[in-house]
Design a protein around this motif. Structure first.
Motif, PDB file in Angstrom:
ATOM      1  N   SER A 152       1.359  -1.168  -0.209  1.00 43.19           N
ATOM      2  CA  SER A 152      -0.326  -0.244   0.310  1.00 43.19           C
ATOM      3  C   SER A 152       1.203   1.421  -0.053  1.00 43.19           C
ATOM      4  O   SER A 152       0.862   2.499  -0.747  1.00 43.19           O
ATOM      5  CB  SER A 152      -0.761  -0.292   0.844  1.00 43.19           C
ATOM      6  OG  SER A 152      -1.816   1.461   0.779  1.00 43.19           O
ATOM      7  N   TYR A 153       2.129   1.426   0.784  1.00 41.88           N
ATOM      8  CA  TYR A 153       2.811   2.693   0.783  1.00 41.88           C
ATOM      9  C   TYR A 153       4.136   2.930  -0.067  1.00 41.88           C
ATOM     10  O   TYR A 153       4.246   3.708  -0.976  1.00 41.88           O
ATOM     11  CB  TYR A 153       3.811   2.373   1.594  1.00 41.88           C
ATOM     12  CG  TYR A 153       2.837   2.291   3.304  1.00 41.88           C
ATOM     13  CD1 TYR A 153       2.385   3.447   3.098  1.00 41.88           C
ATOM     14  CD2 TYR A 153       3.478   1.560   4.608  1.00 41.88           C
ATOM     15  CE1 TYR A 153       1.686   4.010   4.943  1.00 41.88           C
ATOM     16  CE2 TYR A 153       2.862   1.764   5.989  1.00 41.88           C
ATOM     17  CZ  TYR A 153       1.776   3.408   5.844  1.00 41.88           C
ATOM     18  OH  TYR A 153       1.813   3.701   7.082  1.00 41.88           O
ATOM     19  N   ALA A 154       3.602   1.352  -0.883  1.00 36.95           N
ATOM     20  CA  ALA A 154       4.486   1.661  -2.006  1.00 36.95           C
ATOM     21  C   ALA A 154       3.704   1.980  -3.292  1.00 36.95           C
ATOM     22  O   ALA A 154       4.590   3.538  -4.042  1.00 36.95           O
ATOM     23  CB  ALA A 154       5.040   0.032  -2.674  1.00 36.95           C
ATOM     24  N   LEU A 155       2.647   1.750  -3.811  1.00 36.67           N
ATOM     25  CA  LEU A 155       1.333   2.184  -4.606  1.00 36.67           C
ATOM     26  C   LEU A 155       1.402   3.940  -4.269  1.00 36.67           C
ATOM     27  O   LEU A 155       1.222   4.525  -5.503  1.00 36.67           O
ATOM     28  CB  LEU A 155       0.005   1.580  -4.552  1.00 36.67           C
ATOM     29  CG  LEU A 155       0.178   0.376  -4.791  1.00 36.67           C
ATOM     30  CD1 LEU A 155      -1.094  -0.434  -4.704  1.00 36.67           C
ATOM     31  CD2 LEU A 155       0.814   0.191  -7.126  1.00 36.67           C
ATOM     32  N   ARG A 170      -4.611  -0.496  -2.956  1.00 36.52           N
ATOM     33  CA  ARG A 170      -4.352   0.003  -1.899  1.00 36.52           C
ATOM     34  C   ARG A 170      -5.630  -0.908  -0.541  1.00 36.52           C
ATOM     35  O   ARG A 170      -5.276  -1.280   0.315  1.00 36.52           O
ATOM     36  CB  ARG A 170      -4.089   1.503  -1.133  1.00 36.52           C
ATOM     37  CG  ARG A 170      -3.009   1.595  -1.709  1.00 36.52           C
ATOM     38  CD  ARG A 170      -2.933   3.146  -0.902  1.00 36.52           C
ATOM     39  NE  ARG A 170      -2.791   3.722  -1.381  1.00 36.52           N
ATOM     40  CZ  ARG A 170      -3.828   4.775  -2.599  1.00 36.52           C
ATOM     41  NH1 ARG A 170      -2.256   4.549  -3.198  1.00 36.52           N
ATOM     42  NH2 ARG A 170      -4.613   6.272  -2.120  1.00 36.52           N
ATOM     43  N   ALA A 171      -6.974  -0.256  -1.343  1.00 35.84           N
ATOM     44  CA  ALA A 171      -8.486  -0.731  -0.314  1.00 35.84           C
ATOM     45  C   ALA A 171      -8.308  -2.635  -0.485  1.00 35.84           C
ATOM     46  O   ALA A 171      -8.270  -3.393   0.500  1.00 35.84           O
ATOM     47  CB  ALA A 171      -9.391  -0.583  -0.737  1.00 35.84           C
ATOM     48  N   ARG A 172      -7.798  -2.920  -1.612  1.00 36.47           N
ATOM     49  CA  ARG A 172      -8.035  -4.244  -1.653  1.00 36.47           C
ATOM     50  C   ARG A 172      -6.876  -4.899  -0.015  1.00 36.47           C
ATOM     51  O   ARG A 172      -6.859  -5.992   0.356  1.00 36.47           O
ATOM     52  CB  ARG A 172      -7.687  -5.227  -3.291  1.00 36.47           C
ATOM     53  CG  ARG A 172      -9.058  -4.552  -3.815  1.00 36.47           C
ATOM     54  CD  ARG A 172      -8.402  -5.493  -5.276  1.00 36.47           C
ATOM     55  NE  ARG A 172      -9.752  -4.817  -6.315  1.00 36.47           N
ATOM     56  CZ  ARG A 172     -10.972  -5.994  -6.199  1.00 36.47           C
ATOM     57  NH1 ARG A 172     -10.194  -7.087  -5.871  1.00 36.47           N
ATOM     58  NH2 ARG A 172     -12.036  -6.122  -6.921  1.00 36.47           N
ATOM     59  N   HIS A 220     -13.520  -4.518  -1.602  1.00 37.69           N
ATOM     60  CA  HIS A 220     -13.487  -3.637  -2.233  1.00 37.69           C
ATOM     61  C   HIS A 220     -13.735  -2.095  -2.131  1.00 37.69           C
ATOM     62  O   HIS A 220     -14.029  -2.103  -1.206  1.00 37.69           O
ATOM     63  CB  HIS A 220     -14.364  -3.780  -3.448  1.00 37.69           C
ATOM     64  CG  HIS A 220     -14.626  -5.942  -3.718  1.00 37.69           C
ATOM     65  ND1 HIS A 220     -13.712  -5.926  -4.957  1.00 37.69           N
ATOM     66  CD2 HIS A 220     -15.119  -6.588  -3.206  1.00 37.69           C
ATOM     67  CE1 HIS A 220     -13.883  -7.002  -5.089  1.00 37.69           C
ATOM     68  NE2 HIS A 220     -14.934  -8.050  -4.824  1.00 37.69           N
ATOM     69  N   ALA A 221     -13.004  -1.192  -3.536  1.00 35.41           N
ATOM     70  CA  ALA A 221     -12.693   0.282  -2.672  1.00 35.41           C
ATOM     71  C   ALA A 221     -14.471   0.289  -3.283  1.00 35.41           C
ATOM     72  O   ALA A 221     -15.058  -0.101  -4.503  1.00 35.41           O
ATOM     73  CB  ALA A 221     -11.793   1.074  -3.215  1.00 35.41           C
ATOM     74  N   ILE A 249      -2.331  10.725 -13.338  1.00 28.94           N
ATOM     75  CA  ILE A 249      -2.550  11.474 -12.395  1.00 28.94           C
ATOM     76  C   ILE A 249      -3.725  10.758 -11.475  1.00 28.94           C
ATOM     77  O   ILE A 249      -4.237   9.847 -10.439  1.00 28.94           O
ATOM     78  CB  ILE A 249      -1.810  12.648 -11.915  1.00 28.94           C
ATOM     79  CG1 ILE A 249      -0.484  12.939 -12.319  1.00 28.94           C
ATOM     80  CG2 ILE A 249      -2.577  12.642 -10.495  1.00 28.94           C
ATOM     81  CD1 ILE A 249      -0.515  14.160 -11.805  1.00 28.94           C
ATOM     82  N   VAL A 250      -4.939  10.944 -12.200  1.00 34.38           N
ATOM     83  CA  VAL A 250      -6.251  10.832 -12.703  1.00 34.38           C
ATOM     84  C   VAL A 250      -6.261   9.114 -11.780  1.00 34.38           C
ATOM     85  O   VAL A 250      -6.838   8.390 -11.085  1.00 34.38           O
ATOM     86  CB  VAL A 250      -7.361  11.680 -13.109  1.00 34.38           C
ATOM     87  CG1 VAL A 250      -8.840  11.219 -12.941  1.00 34.38           C
ATOM     88  CG2 VAL A 250      -7.607  12.931 -12.275  1.00 34.38           C
ATOM     89  N   LEU A 251      -6.214   8.835 -13.020  1.00 31.16           N
ATOM     90  CA  LEU A 251      -6.216   7.388 -13.635  1.00 31.16           C
ATOM     91  C   LEU A 251      -5.450   6.669 -12.564  1.00 31.16           C
ATOM     92  O   LEU A 251      -5.917   5.635 -11.446  1.00 31.16           O
ATOM     93  CB  LEU A 251      -6.158   6.711 -15.104  1.00 31.16           C
ATOM     94  CG  LEU A 251      -6.094   5.147 -15.290  1.00 31.16           C
ATOM     95  CD1 LEU A 251      -7.298   4.832 -15.214  1.00 31.16           C
ATOM     96  CD2 LEU A 251      -5.473   5.325 -17.239  1.00 31.16           C
ATOM     97  N   VAL A 252      -4.039   7.046 -12.219  1.00 30.55           N
ATOM     98  CA  VAL A 252      -3.113   6.311 -11.286  1.00 30.55           C
ATOM     99  C   VAL A 252      -3.476   6.418 -10.171  1.00 30.55           C
ATOM    100  O   VAL A 252      -3.874   5.272  -9.174  1.00 30.55           O
ATOM    101  CB  VAL A 252      -1.678   6.394 -11.564  1.00 30.55           C
ATOM    102  CG1 VAL A 252      -1.285   6.068 -10.044  1.00 30.55           C
ATOM    103  CG2 VAL A 252      -1.478   6.142 -12.633  1.00 30.55           C
ATOM    104  N   ASP A 253      -3.658   7.513  -9.466  1.00 34.56           N
ATOM    105  CA  ASP A 253      -4.512   7.505  -8.287  1.00 34.56           C
ATOM    106  C   ASP A 253      -6.921   6.348  -7.938  1.00 34.56           C
ATOM    107  O   ASP A 253      -5.917   6.103  -6.620  1.00 34.56           O
ATOM    108  CB  ASP A 253      -5.244   8.898  -8.085  1.00 34.56           C
ATOM    109  CG  ASP A 253      -4.164   9.798  -7.649  1.00 34.56           C
ATOM    110  OD1 ASP A 253      -2.793   9.288  -7.624  1.00 34.56           O
ATOM    111  OD2 ASP A 253      -4.461  11.459  -7.627  1.00 34.56           O
ATOM    112  N   HIS A 254      -6.926   7.029  -9.094  1.00 33.39           N
ATOM    113  CA  HIS A 254      -8.183   5.431  -8.425  1.00 33.39           C
ATOM    114  C   HIS A 254      -7.456   4.365  -9.151  1.00 33.39           C
ATOM    115  O   HIS A 254      -8.019   3.663  -7.797  1.00 33.39           O
ATOM    116  CB  HIS A 254      -8.904   6.045  -9.684  1.00 33.39           C
ATOM    117  CG  HIS A 254     -10.470   5.401 -10.121  1.00 33.39           C
ATOM    118  ND1 HIS A 254     -11.100   5.100  -9.169  1.00 33.39           N
ATOM    119  CD2 HIS A 254     -10.757   3.672 -10.588  1.00 33.39           C
ATOM    120  CE1 HIS A 254     -12.284   4.724  -9.067  1.00 33.39           C
ATOM    121  NE2 HIS A 254     -11.338   3.158 -10.635  1.00 33.39           N
ATOM    122  N   LEU A 255      -6.777   3.314 -10.238  1.00 33.09           N
ATOM    123  CA  LEU A 255      -6.369   2.728 -10.133  1.00 33.09           C
ATOM    124  C   LEU A 255      -5.850   2.280  -8.400  1.00 33.09           C
ATOM    125  O   LEU A 255      -6.058   0.865  -7.596  1.00 33.09           O
ATOM    126  CB  LEU A 255      -5.700   2.354 -10.841  1.00 33.09           C
ATOM    127  CG  LEU A 255      -6.072   2.453 -12.014  1.00 33.09           C
ATOM    128  CD1 LEU A 255      -4.992   1.918 -13.087  1.00 33.09           C
ATOM    129  CD2 LEU A 255      -7.931   1.237 -12.480  1.00 33.09           C
TER     130      LEU A 255
END
Length: 284
Positions: A210-213, A274-276, A282-283, A263-269
């Motif tokens: 999660s931190y790496a993402l 991270r939620a998973r 699921h987010a 950036i928006v796409l990467v943030d969303h993915l």
């Protein structure tokens, strides 16, 4: 009521008054420092801040108006600058991967409950502090002077900063790991590396990932910014188009659009990933 019974109340009121006095003095000091800093900055600013604030939107309006006039060119520019965007993403991805691997090693070596050599804990922690304290742009400028322009200085600069930042986070997660599996493996004769791999890694992997993402998102922005100092990627193209001035502002908007959408796409993915990883669900 006796004086002894009143003394705690009197002490409390005196403490409150002292705190108010200290708070007032700190507030006055803060206002004085802000005012003096403002005056100094305004005096050194070309033309003065107050004189220029009325024109603060002139440049963005000029850029957007030219892009609106030449909007038909935007799809072509999006395709033109896509390879530079991919280079920026590659810099961020490789830097995150290398920095994350270095951080993982530093984390287990600096975690007090897991370190095989306790005397290394403090030097490694101070080394991570140094890597984390040095801004990427400063490291990149030095490396560009030594190695020349291109993506390599940016990758090294971001890797070092990532290793320091993630190393701190990874070590905190590792120190909070349950030591019972480690003790169980140690009781059957497992070596230090086996204890880390089979007892610690499964516990810390979700949080580390999660931190790496999250760091990957930050590194995309960092690699784009480093392009301004000649470190390659889409940031270099953005600096070049801005330097050309009028006639290239539609290209500036195309580059900004690519960066924003990416950036928006990467943030969303990464939010969903991270939620998973952390919650197992699921987010939203």
């Amino acid at each position: 009521m006796s004086a002894a019974a009143l003394s705690p109340t009197a002490e409390y009121l005196a403490l409150v008054r002292r705190r108010r006095v200290y708070g007032g003095l700190l507030l006055v000091l803060f206002i004085v420092l802000m005012a003096s800093g403002w005056r100094t900055a305004d005096a050194r600013n070309a033309g003065g801040f107050l004189d220029g604030i009325a024109h603060i939107l002139d440049f963005p309006i000029e850029i957007l108006s030219e892009a609106a006039r030449d909007w038909r060119n935007l799809p072509g520019y999006l395709r033109q600058y896509l390879p530079s965007l991919i280079e920026t993403l590659n810099i961020a991805a490789v830097s995150t991967l290398l920095g994350g691997l270095i951080a993982a090693v530093l984390a287990v070596l600096s975690a007090r409950a897991l370190a095989p050599l306790p005397w290394l804990v403090v030097p490694i922690r101070r080394g991570m502090d140094v890597m984390r304290a040095m801004p990427e742009i400063v490291i990149a400028l030095v490396l560009i002077f030594l190695l020349g322009g291109g993506p390599v200085p940016a990758m090294i600069a971001i890797t070092l900063h990532t290793a320091g930042a993630l190393g701190k986070l990874f070590s905190e997660v590792a120190e909070n790991a349950d030591l019972k599996p480690v003790e169980g493996l140690a009781s059957v004769g497992a070596g230090w590396l086996a204890r880390i791999w089979f007892a610690v890694a499964p516990q810390v992997a979700p949080n580390w990932s999660s931190y790496a993402l999250l760091r990957f998102e930050i590194n995309i922005r960092a690699s784009a910014i480093l392009g301004f100092v000649g470190a390659g990627g889409i940031g270099y193209d953005l600096r070049t188009t801005l330097q050309w001035g009028q006639g290239r502002y539609d290209q500036v908007v195309a580059i900004f659009a690519l960066l924003f959408l990416t950036i928006v796409l990467v943030d969303h993915l990464s939010d969903r990933a991270r939620a998973r990883l952390v919650q197992g669900g699921h987010a939203a």
